[in-house]
Design a protein around this motif. Structure first.
Motif, short mmCIF file in Angstrom:
data_model
loop_
_atom_site.label_atom_id
_atom_site.label_comp_id
_atom_site.label_asym_id
_atom_site.label_seq_id
_atom_site.Cartn_x
_atom_site.Cartn_y
_atom_site.Cartn_z
N ASP A 1 0.72 -1.25 -0.18
CA ASP A 1 -0.08 -0.11 0.11
C ASP A 1 0.89 1.34 -0.08
N VAL A 2 1.94 1.28 -0.60
CA VAL A 2 2.71 2.33 -0.89
C VAL A 2 2.84 2.77 -2.39
N GLU A 3 3.40 3.90 -2.84
CA GLU A 3 3.69 4.48 -4.01
C GLU A 3 4.83 3.58 -4.57
N LEU A 4 4.63 3.30 -5.81
CA LEU A 4 5.59 2.81 -6.55
C LEU A 4 6.76 3.62 -6.92
N LEU A 5 7.97 3.35 -6.92
CA LEU A 5 9.21 4.18 -7.53
C LEU A 5 9.91 3.83 -8.54
N HIS A 6 10.29 4.97 -9.27
CA HIS A 6 10.68 4.76 -10.67
C HIS A 6 12.39 4.06 -10.02
N THR A 7 12.46 3.02 -10.84
CA THR A 7 13.73 2.19 -10.48
C THR A 7 14.65 1.90 -11.45
N PRO A 8 15.77 2.59 -11.52
CA PRO A 8 16.79 2.46 -12.56
C PRO A 8 17.60 1.05 -12.46
N GLU A 9 17.41 0.20 -13.38
CA GLU A 9 18.15 -0.82 -13.57
C GLU A 9 19.12 -0.82 -14.84
N ASN A 10 20.42 -1.42 -14.46
CA ASN A 10 21.31 -1.47 -15.44
C ASN A 10 21.57 -0.27 -16.16
N PRO A 11 21.77 1.06 -15.54
CA PRO A 11 22.08 2.14 -16.31
C PRO A 11 23.36 2.09 -17.07
N VAL A 12 23.61 2.77 -18.10
CA VAL A 12 24.97 2.68 -18.94
C VAL A 12 25.62 3.59 -18.11
N ASP A 13 27.10 3.24 -18.31
CA ASP A 13 28.14 4.01 -17.54
C ASP A 13 27.97 5.27 -17.42
N GLY A 14 27.48 5.99 -18.63
CA GLY A 14 27.53 7.59 -18.51
C GLY A 14 26.49 8.16 -17.75
N CYS A 15 25.37 7.21 -17.30
CA CYS A 15 24.26 7.44 -16.86
C CYS A 15 24.02 7.16 -15.10
N LEU A 16 25.06 6.97 -14.53
CA LEU A 16 25.06 6.41 -13.47
C LEU A 16 25.00 7.56 -12.46
N SER A 17 25.39 8.76 -12.59
CA SER A 17 25.04 9.68 -11.37
C SER A 17 23.31 10.20 -11.63
N THR A 18 22.92 10.00 -13.01
CA THR A 18 21.46 10.44 -13.12
C THR A 18 20.84 9.20 -12.38
N ALA A 19 21.28 7.93 -12.34
CA ALA A 19 20.45 6.91 -11.74
C ALA A 19 20.55 6.97 -10.17
N VAL A 20 21.68 7.63 -9.77
CA VAL A 20 21.95 7.68 -8.12
C VAL A 20 20.89 8.89 -7.98
N THR A 21 20.72 9.70 -8.81
CA THR A 21 19.94 11.07 -8.35
C THR A 21 18.44 10.35 -8.34
N CYS A 22 18.04 9.68 -9.18
CA CYS A 22 16.88 8.94 -9.17
C CYS A 22 16.59 7.93 -7.94
N PHE A 23 17.51 7.31 -7.35
CA PHE A 23 17.51 6.58 -6.16
C PHE A 23 17.32 7.74 -4.95
N GLN A 24 18.32 8.73 -5.23
CA GLN A 24 18.33 9.78 -3.91
C GLN A 24 16.92 10.25 -3.76
N SER A 25 16.28 10.61 -4.66
CA SER A 25 14.65 11.44 -4.80
C SER A 25 13.86 10.14 -4.51
N GLY A 26 14.03 8.99 -4.94
CA GLY A 26 12.90 7.79 -4.22
C GLY A 26 13.18 7.34 -2.94
N ILE A 27 14.35 7.45 -2.50
CA ILE A 27 14.67 7.13 -1.18
C ILE A 27 13.83 8.18 -0.04
N LEU A 28 13.52 9.23 -0.46
CA LEU A 28 13.07 10.20 0.43
C LEU A 28 11.49 9.75 0.49
#
Length: 137
Positions: free
Chosen positions: A46-73
């Motif tokens: 009963d919670v909100e589903l979160l955008h979950t980066p999976e297997n991001p390409v090397d150049g998009c790692l910091s974008t994926a980390v940013t997604c995880f940071q906002s999702g953790i909140l």
């Protein structure tokens, strides 16, 4: 004789310094433990589903980390008794910075599939493990 002892001490100290992991690796390992802990107490129903980066390409790692940071909140503890510790732990991720050489990243957080909080944390765990492996090489 004194020179040999000094040489041996210097050799031992320098070899220990080379074997020690970098402070950045230690920081990532601490984050990994926090992610694993959050996975044990996070509310998954009963919670909100979160955008979950999976297997991001090397150049998009910091974008994926940013997604995880906002999702953790957006995560919530399963039990209200864990709330204060949970909040303190999630604040650690808010201040976490990750730097990698960025290429033009085509993906955004919204482009990733939405998943449950536990799956979200498992994907974040895999990403941090990948970063640790890449930095250790």
């Amino acid at each position: 004789m004194e020179r040999r002892i000094i040489f041996c001490m210097l050799f031992f100290c320098s070899s220990m310094a080379l074997a020690a992991p970098s402070p950045r690796i230690l920081k990532y390992k601490q984050l990994l433990k926090k992610i694993q802990w959050l996975g044990t107490i996070v509310k998954d129903k009963d919670v909100e589903l979160l955008h979950t980066p999976e297997n991001p390409v090397d150049g998009c790692l910091s974008t994926a980390v940013t997604c995880f940071q906002s999702g953790i909140l957006k995560l919530q503890p399963e039990n209200s008794q864990d709330n204060s510790t949970f909040i303190q732990t999630t604040k650690v991720f808010k201040n976490f910075t990750f730097r990698s050489p960025e290429i033009q990243c085509e993906s955004s957080c919204e482009s990733y599939e939405k998943k449950s909080p536990k799956e979200f944390l498992r994907s974040f765990e895999k990403l941090i493990q990948q970063v640790i492996r890449d930095d250790s090489s």
